[in-house]
Motif scaffolding. Structure first.
Motif, PDB file in Angstrom:
ATOM      1  N   ILE A 298      -4.114 -25.005  35.544  1.00 42.37           N
ATOM      2  CA  ILE A 298      -3.166 -24.618  34.497  1.00 42.37           C
ATOM      3  C   ILE A 298      -2.249 -25.781  34.134  1.00 42.37           C
ATOM      4  CG2 ILE A 298      -1.199 -23.114  33.980  1.00 42.37           C
ATOM      5  CD1 ILE A 298      -2.595 -20.937  35.576  1.00 42.37           C
TER       6      ILE A 298
ATOM      7  N   LYS B  74       1.448 -23.652  29.253  1.00 42.84           N
ATOM      8  CA  LYS B  74       1.834 -22.394  29.896  1.00 42.84           C
ATOM      9  C   LYS B  74       2.339 -22.591  31.330  1.00 42.84           C
ATOM     10  CE  LYS B  74      -1.380 -19.431  27.319  1.00 42.84           C
ATOM     11  NZ  LYS B  74      -2.470 -18.421  27.436  1.00 42.84           N
ATOM     12  N   SER B  75       2.292 -23.823  31.790  1.00 34.98           N
ATOM     13  CA  SER B  75       2.578 -24.095  33.198  1.00 34.98           C
ATOM     14  C   SER B  75       3.994 -23.699  33.611  1.00 34.98           C
ATOM     15  CB  SER B  75       2.339 -25.574  33.498  1.00 34.98           C
ATOM     16  OG  SER B  75       2.613 -25.864  34.840  1.00 34.98           O
TER      17      SER B  75
ATOM     18  N   ARG C   9       5.994 -21.510  32.466  1.00 33.28           N
ATOM     19  CA  ARG C   9       6.221 -20.066  32.510  1.00 33.28           C
ATOM     20  C   ARG C   9       5.503 -19.426  33.693  1.00 33.28           C
ATOM     21  NH1 ARG C   9       4.475 -16.829  27.290  1.00 33.28           N
ATOM     22  NH2 ARG C   9       2.435 -17.494  28.078  1.00 33.28           N
ATOM     23  N   ILE C  10       4.258 -19.844  33.929  1.00 35.43           N
ATOM     24  CA  ILE C  10       3.470 -19.247  35.012  1.00 35.43           C
ATOM     25  C   ILE C  10       3.990 -19.666  36.378  1.00 35.43           C
ATOM     26  CG2 ILE C  10       1.167 -19.143  36.057  1.00 35.43           C
ATOM     27  CD1 ILE C  10       0.011 -19.409  33.264  1.00 35.43           C
TER      28      ILE C  10
ATOM     29  N   PHE D 178      -4.081 -26.144  30.775  1.00 34.92           N
ATOM     30  CA  PHE D 178      -3.226 -25.219  30.032  1.00 34.92           C
ATOM     31  C   PHE D 178      -1.763 -25.554  30.283  1.00 34.92           C
ATOM     32  CE2 PHE D 178      -7.128 -22.996  31.308  1.00 34.92           C
ATOM     33  CZ  PHE D 178      -7.653 -22.697  30.068  1.00 34.92           C
TER      34      PHE D 178
END
Length: 330
Positions: A136, A143-144, A146-147, A140
């Motif tokens: 991620i 989005k890192s 947030r995740i 990705f």
């Protein structure tokens, strides 16, 4: 364990274990035993003590350095090292079992096995989680944050601790039993317990998922870098190489257990299988120190050794801040 135990003679004890069937345990009292087993015990003692010390040094760096401890990947690595260290301590108990030369199946032994199994399962889940973090964070990356926010990281680690408690509970109260086998030199499940086979299957499947997902994650990462012509920062590159190297060993370890022609019918064969497990618990800090110059410098700092940074030789006393002030970068 009474339901899985039967005495077959005055000199042997027979027990039934998941995946192994009946195992006969001789009552050792010969010179042959000491000549064969004592070297195994000495090796385990030296190996575990060395890597427990190294684990503590690396964990201290990851939890005290302000730049490392705020990164989710290093938080996951710290938790992996924590559970690996617990398993190394459990591996140390094999020294007693071997030198004592008798099977031990009492409450303390069940509790030790419960801690071992729970830590093994938790470590594997965290390994999958670490590969997910790398996937991620690179592929990705938008989005890192947030995740892997500080709040979500606390939730993830809380779930891992709950899983550890559940597995430990199931093993310690009698639904499953993991004990140390002589003369097999490894931890295994007693087949008479209702959940032993189930937990063994779960553990094996998690190992397989760890291997397959690590392959998928790193193929995706390097495909992304190649096709998107992406450039990783030095920090991300070193971190990714660390995780790749650890994953490579996980793949090798799994393939060794499942497909390599280890002579499991011989004492040396089952001991090799046990050594693979010990190396699995010790490989992370060794690779971190070898690959990551920042961790290497900070570990050397903690023991007052000389280190080389950016072409300059520095004497590092005992303060991690000295390394940080010198301009060392991850």
């Amino acid at each position: 364990m009474n339901e899985s135990t039967s005495t077959i003679s005055n000199d042997e004890l027979q027990l039934d274990f998941v995946g192994l069937g009946p195992v006969e345990f001789p009552v050792y009292d010969s010179d042959e035993y000491w000549g064969r087993e004592v070297p195994y015990a000495v090796f385990i003692l030296i190996f575990c003590i060395f890597f427990i010390i190294l684990q503590f040094l690396v964990m201290r760096v990851m939890i005290t350095d302000k730049d490392l401890k705020k990164l989710p990947a290093f938080q996951i690595m710290f938790m992996i090292s924590f559970f690996d260290t617990i398993q190394l301590f459990v591996h140390l108990t094999a020294v007693f079992y071997i030198l004592n030369s008798k099977p031990h199946f009492n409450l303390p032994d069940y509790l030790i096995g419960a801690v071992m199994n729970a830590s093994w399962v938790s470590m594997l889940i965290l390994s999958i989680f670490l590969n997910l973090n790398r996937l991620i964070s690179i592929v990705f990356h938008f989005k890192s944050n947030r995740i892997f926010s500080p709040f979500t990281m606390k939730i993830y680690f809380s779930i891992i601790l709950v899983i550890w408690c559940i597995v430990c509970f199931l093993n310690s109260v009698g639904y499953s039993r993991m004990v140390y086998l002589l003369p097999a030199y490894t931890w295994h499940y007693a087949s008479a317990k209702p959940l032993s086979a189930f937990l063994r299957t779960v553990s094996a499947n998690i190992s397989l998922v760890d291997v397959l997902f690590s392959l998928f994650a790193h193929v995706s990462i390097f495909s992304y870098i190649y096709f998107k012509a992406a450039l990783l920062s030095r920090k991300e590159l070193i971190l990714t190489i660390q995780v790749v190297c650890v994953s490579v060993f996980h793949v090798i370890g799994y393939l060794t257990w499942e497909y390599f022609p280890i002579p499991w019918d011989l004492p040396i064969g089952v001991f090799i299988g046990h050594v693979v497990w010990m190396v699995w618990n010790a490989i992370n800090p060794m690779l971190y120190v070898l690959i990551n110059p920042r961790i290497r410098s900070l570990v050397l700092a903690s023991i007052g050794k000389q280190t080389e940074v950016s072409g300059r030789t520095l004497f590092v006393a005992s303060h991690v801040s000295t390394v940080r002030q010198s301009g060392t970068k991850l």
